[in-house]
Design an enzyme around this catalytic site. Structure first.
Site, short mmCIF file in Angstrom:
data_model
loop_
_atom_site.label_atom_id
_atom_site.label_comp_id
_atom_site.label_asym_id
_atom_site.label_seq_id
_atom_site.Cartn_x
_atom_site.Cartn_y
_atom_site.Cartn_z
N CYS A 1 -27.52 -21.36 21.58
CA CYS A 1 -26.17 -21.88 21.73
C CYS A 1 -25.33 -21.08 22.70
O CYS A 1 -24.34 -21.58 23.22
CB CYS A 1 -25.49 -21.94 20.36
SG CYS A 1 -26.23 -23.15 19.25
N GLU B 1 -30.64 -28.01 22.99
CA GLU B 1 -30.38 -28.75 21.76
C GLU B 1 -29.27 -29.79 21.92
O GLU B 1 -28.49 -30.02 21.00
CB GLU B 1 -30.04 -27.77 20.63
CG GLU B 1 -30.32 -28.33 19.24
CD GLU B 1 -30.10 -27.30 18.15
OE1 GLU B 1 -31.09 -26.77 17.64
OE2 GLU B 1 -28.93 -27.02 17.80
#
Length: 658
Positions: A238, A374
């Site tokens: 992330c 993602e």
């Protein structure tokens, strides 16, 4: 009479704990799909203090005074001032130490490190600082201190440095620690009355991995090498996206002199209110050059992940305005192209020249690049498309990794795969953090995958137990069971990586994790040993292994057994892996069809006699580790036959010379 009855009862009980024999046929003479060298890899993200305070060897926190609170991590005293006209454009802050005006007063500062500074008795540490003396001469005293010490002196190691110029210069001294301590501090005193300015205050062990000055913590880096990975994915995760585009990871900020690499916010500092660390930032001291170098050092293919022009979708839910408009993506696309040139370009190219100036004239031989982490749905797909087109046009040999998003199945997962096939991505990154039931029920996950489409990169996965989200033994055995499916389907699964990789015992945000540590010690989780057993025994080709002509994948009648087999052309070994996920011992028979004679099988076994919730710890780092053994075989007209009993909840690797 009672004794006889008791013995009979014990015999009956023993018979009930061992199930009927499970016969597995291994076709040793028919090597199948090749197992990719990248099959078992590592995923690095700066979460849980994995970089600063972890793998990166720097022991000083906020060494360039660039945190938003410029003295966070420091305790300054006396007469001082933080200024912002320093010698490094992207790290302009420094501290000026002045005469406190009285002989009995002191000016200086102390650094707390990352949860303290870990020092080992007899080890050498390199202190360095950029400094100048406005009057042309000045002095500082550098100390290792133990504030909790009951000794007469807090300091246990000391060095003096003369600052000899009005201009900024780098000064170094090697200091030997006189004690082992996990929570020392670094203290710097102004000595005398002359003002001294300090910038980029640094402390590294001399004994880093490969003995590099801007190096890595040796024990942690060695653990990565010992895992025998075929792949290193970096830098996340992330953090690639950032909470917003301003805080996204930008690789160009992580190269060049470490003194001029700008600070970046770490999105994990505040992601979880219950695990809040306001002093968690990215110094970028561990940057893309160091990642490429590490991959080379440990024999892994590098897989960098770059931003696709999107901030974190979780934190910008359905907010199109948080992302780069599709017609403004060119700088992000250029970052990808420039990275490939940095890794592979000749020293005469713009970015290849910078790589060479950093000390690596030869190319890093980059083969893969991932774009986006993602992400999902049309916001991602429409942005990825121009990246694919540009990379294909300039670098047709580079393999492109796309993503199917955060789901392991379902509507959005299927939509992601459809989009990746449409764009002809080379690999699709799948993520699955799931519970025990999911791992037990997905032993045939990849049998049904399209063999003509993109290949699979199982890029982030771990078994997260129901109410037991930590590195317990049972979860690791279930991971071993699922990995037999990776191996059986090596024609479609090309890469895998457990995640996350690292965690500081005092500074984690997420668990389970593969390797844990404090400032001096570390331990490898049981999941680490599962990964190591697979990577060290991955073989070169799949061998068919069946029970009643069916894959051994926890199916009905297989009593929780999962199994796979490979052949290693380099060693001439047949390697069989069997996981017993049941709570009872299981009897197995391996028919090694095509092996002559009566070879002895070497075994490596992960099992545990205690609670299935047990784990390794700092105090018991080898509580659960693989144990070596042997099993004899017998011969029949079809080949060798091996009979064995697997302990309850265990994973065993058999190695038989063909």
């Amino acid at each position: 009479m009672r004794l006889k009855t008791l013995c009979s009862a014990l015999t009956l009980t023993g018979a009930l704990t061992v199930q009927a024999q499970h016969v597995m046929d291994v076709q040793t003479q028919k090597p199948g799909a090749p197992v990719q060298p990248t099959m078992y890899g590592l995923f690095f993200e700066d979460i849980n203090y994995a970089a600063d305070g972890g793998l990166y060897g720097e022991l000083v926190k906020n060494r360039s005074f660039e945190f938003p609170d410029h003295l966070m991590g420091w305790e300054a005293f006396g007469t001082f001032e933080v200024k912002d006209d320093g010698p490094f454009e992207r790290c302009p802050h420094y501290i000026e130490l002045r005469n406190p005006g009285h002989n009995d007063r002191r000016t200086g500062l102390s650094n707390n490190g990352f949860f303290g500074i870990g020092l080992k008795q007899g080890e050498d540490y390199r202190f360095s600082v950029w400094a100048k003396a406005p009057q042309g001469q000045g002095k500082i005293i550098v100390q290792f201190i133990d504030r909790a010490s009951m000794d007469e002196h807090q300091q246990f190691t000391e060095a003096k440095i003369d600052i000899t110029s009005k201009d900024w210069k780098k000064y170094e001294v090697v200091m030997k620690s006189r004690k082992t301590i996990d929570k020392a501090q670094l203290r710097i005193y102004l000595s005398g009355t002359q003002t001294v300015d300090l910038e980029h205050v640094s402390l590294f062990p001399v004994n880093t991995f490969k003995n590099r000055e801007n190096g890595l913590r040796r024990d942690l880096a060695q653990a990565l090498a010992d895992a025998k990975p075929g792949l290193l994915r970096f830098p996340g995760g992330c953090i690639v996206e950032g909470v917003d585009l301003a805080t996204r990871y930008q690789w160009k900020n992580t190269i060049g002199p470490v003194e001029n690499r700008p600070l970046n916010e770490n999105r994990w500092e505040y992601t979880f209110a219950h695990r809040f660390y306001p002093d968690y930032f990215q110094s970028y001291g561990l940057g893309f050059f160091e990642f490429f170098q590490l991959a080379e050092d440990i024999g892994a293919e590098p897989l960098p992940v770059l931003n696709v022009g999107m901030a974190c979708q979780y934190q910008n839910w359905n907010n199109e305005s948080a992302h780069v408009p599709v017609d403004q993506l060119q700088p992000y696309i250029q970052d990808c192209l420039d990275l490939i040139e940095f890794a592979n370009g000749p020293t005469t190219s713009q970015w290849g020249k910078i790589r060479a100036e950093m000390g690596h004239t030869a190319p890093f031989n980059l083969k893969f690049i991932a774009v986006g982490n993602e992400q999902w749905d049309n916001m991602y797909y429409k942005r990825l498309e121009p990246f694919v087109k540009a990379i294909r046009q300039k670098y047709p040999d580079i393999k492109i990794v796309g993503t199917s998003g955060p789901d392991s199945e379902g509507e959005m997962f299927d939509k992601g795969w459809k989009a990746m096939k449409s764009m002809k991505a080379d690999l699709v990154d799948e993520h699955f953090y799931r519970n025990e039931d999911w791992f037990l029920s997905h032993g045939l996950r990849y049998e049904s995958y399209d063999r003509k489409g993109p290949k699979v990169f199982a890029g982030e996965y771990a078994c997260h137990g129901k109410g037991k989200k930590w590195n317990h033994f049972e979860a690791s055995i279930l991971e071993a069971a699922l990995m037999t499916d990776f191996e059986r389907n090596a024609d479609v699964v090309y890469m895998t990586a457990y995640a996350p990789l690292f965690a500081h015992i005092e500074g984690w945000q997420w668990r389970p994790d593969l390797i844990w540590y404090d400032n001096l010690r570390m331990f490898k989780s049981v999941s680490y040993y599962v990964q190591q057993l697979y990577a060290s025994n991955k073989g070169t080709n799949v061998l068919q292994l069946t029970m009643d002509k069916k894959p051994v994948a926890g199916q009905a009648g297989q009593d929780g057994l999962f199994a796979s087999s490979v052949y290693d052309q380099n060693t001439g070994e047949v390697i069989v892996k069997v996981a017993n996920t049941s709570r009872q011992p299981q009897s197995v028979q391996l028919n090694l069809l095509g092996i002559n004679g009566q070879p002895v099988a070497e075994t490596l076994t992960l099992s545990h006699n205690g609670s299935y919730d047990d784990e390794n710890t700092l105090d018991q780092p080898e509580r659960i580790t693989p144990k070596a053994g042997t099993v004899s075989t017998t011969a029949d007209r079809k080949g060798a036959m091996l009979n064995d009993e697997l302990p309850a909840m265990s994973f065993r690797v058999y190695k038989i010379k063909k």
